[in-house]
Design an enzyme around this catalytic site. Sequence first.
Site, short mmCIF file in Angstrom:
data_model
loop_
_atom_site.label_atom_id
_atom_site.label_comp_id
_atom_site.label_asym_id
_atom_site.label_seq_id
_atom_site.Cartn_x
_atom_site.Cartn_y
_atom_site.Cartn_z
N GLU A 1 -9.59 6.36 7.45
CA GLU A 1 -8.06 6.60 7.37
C GLU A 1 -7.60 8.03 6.38
OE1 GLU A 1 -5.97 2.30 7.09
OE2 GLU A 1 -7.60 2.44 5.92
N ARG B 1 0.83 -1.23 -0.20
CA ARG B 1 -0.06 -0.19 0.05
C ARG B 1 0.95 1.22 0.08
NH1 ARG B 1 -5.41 1.71 0.96
NH2 ARG B 1 -6.22 -0.30 1.27
#
Length: 784
Positions: free
Chosen positions: A725, A322
């Site tokens: 997030e 990621r």
Amino acid sequence: MRSPPANTREIQGQVHSAHPHDSAAKQVAGDALYIDDIAEPKDLLHLYIAQSEKAHAKLLKMDVSAVRTAPGVVAVLTAEDVPGVNDAAPLAGDDPVFAEGIVEYAGQSLFAVAAETMDQARAAAKLAIIEYEELPAIVTVEQAMEASSFVLPPREIRRGDATKAITTAKHRLRQRLEIGGQDHFYLEGHVALALPGEDGDIFVHSSTQHPTEIQHNVAKFLDLPDHSVTVEIRRMGGGFGGKETQGAWFAAIAALAVKMTGRPAKIRLDRDDDMIMTGKRHDFVATVEMGFDDEGRVSGAEFIFASRCGRSVDLSASINDRAMFHADNCYYFENVTIISHRCKTHTVSNTAFRGFGGPQGMLAPERMMDAIACYLGKDPLEVRKSNLYGKETRNVTPYQMTVEDNIAPEIITELEKSADYAARRNAIRAFNRMSPYLKKGIALTPVKFGISFTASHLNQAGALLHVYTDGSAMINHGGTEMGQGLYIKVAQVVAEVLQIDIERVKITATRTDKVPNTSPTAASSGADLNGKAAEAAALSIKERLITFAAAHYDIAADEIKFLPNRVRIGKDEISFKDLVQLAYMNRISLSATGYYRTPKIHYDATTLSGRPFYYFAYGAAVSEVIIDTLTGENKVVAVDILHDTGKSLNPAIDLGQIEGGYIQGMGWLTTEELYFDAKGILKTHAPSTYKIPACSDRPAIFNMKIFERGENIEETIFRSKAVGEPPFMLAISAFNAIADAISSVADYHLYPDLDAPATPERVLMAVQKITETVHESELTEAAQ
């Protein structure tokens, strides 16, 4: 039935409306139950875990005979007592619950003591005789790279020829950035309460984001089938990723104590032990080189990331992937190379943390945008704009996903205007020219964050919904509540579909015997997945009721409409409660499961290409700071945020997430410093040495707004977007603003070497270095 009433009010708690968190009042009053608040059962044992004092050593001797005979001790648990597999790893099978033969970080579990009281367990553990043969400890990323010490092989993403594009560019810059880790510092530490059941079954209350993984690991550890272990969690006092995998060790140890003694057992870590024993955000070393033209448009970019993974794999594969996927942030790099090294060190195994590698990956290009602007003498915002992804062209990521929902330009433009960015930037420069010691800085940075688990199989969820004959409903799903407001959002979805007031929807604890095989509540996907699963269950019951009513009243199904707390059938109406009672009397099932799997995503893990994300969430922030060049002290004084939540399910909850995310990100980049000494011992393991933001650190001016034109182009739950997030990375603007303030010392001709977090010490050293560079330059010019 009756004729329609004049009152056609909306239901209470509908989607897209602000509604309080379901636990808010209870939390303020102290009535919200956490695991440590559960009434302690009779004969409860308390557990303490003895930890390694060495970061890397052979275990030559572990004599616990004196521990076994200490006052109050009922059992001592070691690797030899494990009936199943001595492991609690999420994936790789490389995380022993109890060390065997070797220890690989200071704080690693050696054995556990089960005693009548915690004080007795702790005192007894000190009686053990442990002998080590100390081995060299690899502590830092640099040491790991030099020793070729990795938990996983390196990965690469390549598009075009970055090396050629950089070398042939008119300008090129190279930056090296150290990015610190971060402790989760949840208010509630790790805790597990295990209870014995019939036939050797175990019931576990665990403070976890992933009940199914707790179930699997406890069963594996005890050599039981999964059906013999039930895990429940009603709420956590914070998680932030730190309770996605880490809770398995503690639940497994508590369950082993139950199996060995037949008595209930509880383990509750104090703050120091929690910080020493559990994983953190991965710290990174990022080296970036870019080639660019006079306008700052990048023609070639090379990113080399190296992360400290710790002693084992944990979730480092997906976290580092990621990070690679977010090295572009909002920018199109035609020729790009992204290399990721996953380093093994003799420190605690690092783990998931809000953003899951994305923040570290995103910080690198944002650093470069400012450095390029400084080099060219431009406004960093103009450099950012020239590199943004396009709408129809320049819109494919380095991992071959087309950006179809790009609203970053609109958000940046609107925020630039609403925050009065240009005027404030000019005013700050005027202030700095007149202020010799105090310097201000400002930065506007955007966010583009991919939503979905990069491990594709996790993008699924289930729900169980009961409607009772009084018209009330009870919802259960696989998501967990850690303060982020997931439960209330899912309840709003059920209320909306059935058109009943939210007070009629009962929220229940997540349990593995109600909804099985759940995914972790992580990757900002809680509402996306579980909201859709709950919607599917509610629609199933709604469709049954419509089918029943159509047959019962001999009317077409399309003439039946659910209204607030009632149902219109043709020209008449019946209360929802009465229709449900009538359906029950006619033997219509009022219970349903719901299931959802995220569509469209596909991802080739071998080539790091495909569509790993269903969509992107966007945002932007302007941060203004002030620093003291004599001490390095710094403070964020103002922030303006514009954030995309699609069509928000609950604006009140989402605004809370936006604010909290920014503040936590600000802490990561300014005050929260993890320090391991040369022997691998964590020295910052309490609030006295590890500083999270306090209320006084919140910027005095804090303007935040949800992007009003936001609407998810994908068919998410009521067109909303994830919000857990993405706001975290808005705080990159604070870090860049501090660098801007330091740069003013050199009249903005030099960009500072500033690593994260920007503690007063680092700020002061950066100021001194840039001052020395300016002084040396002046001496050189004078000599000529």
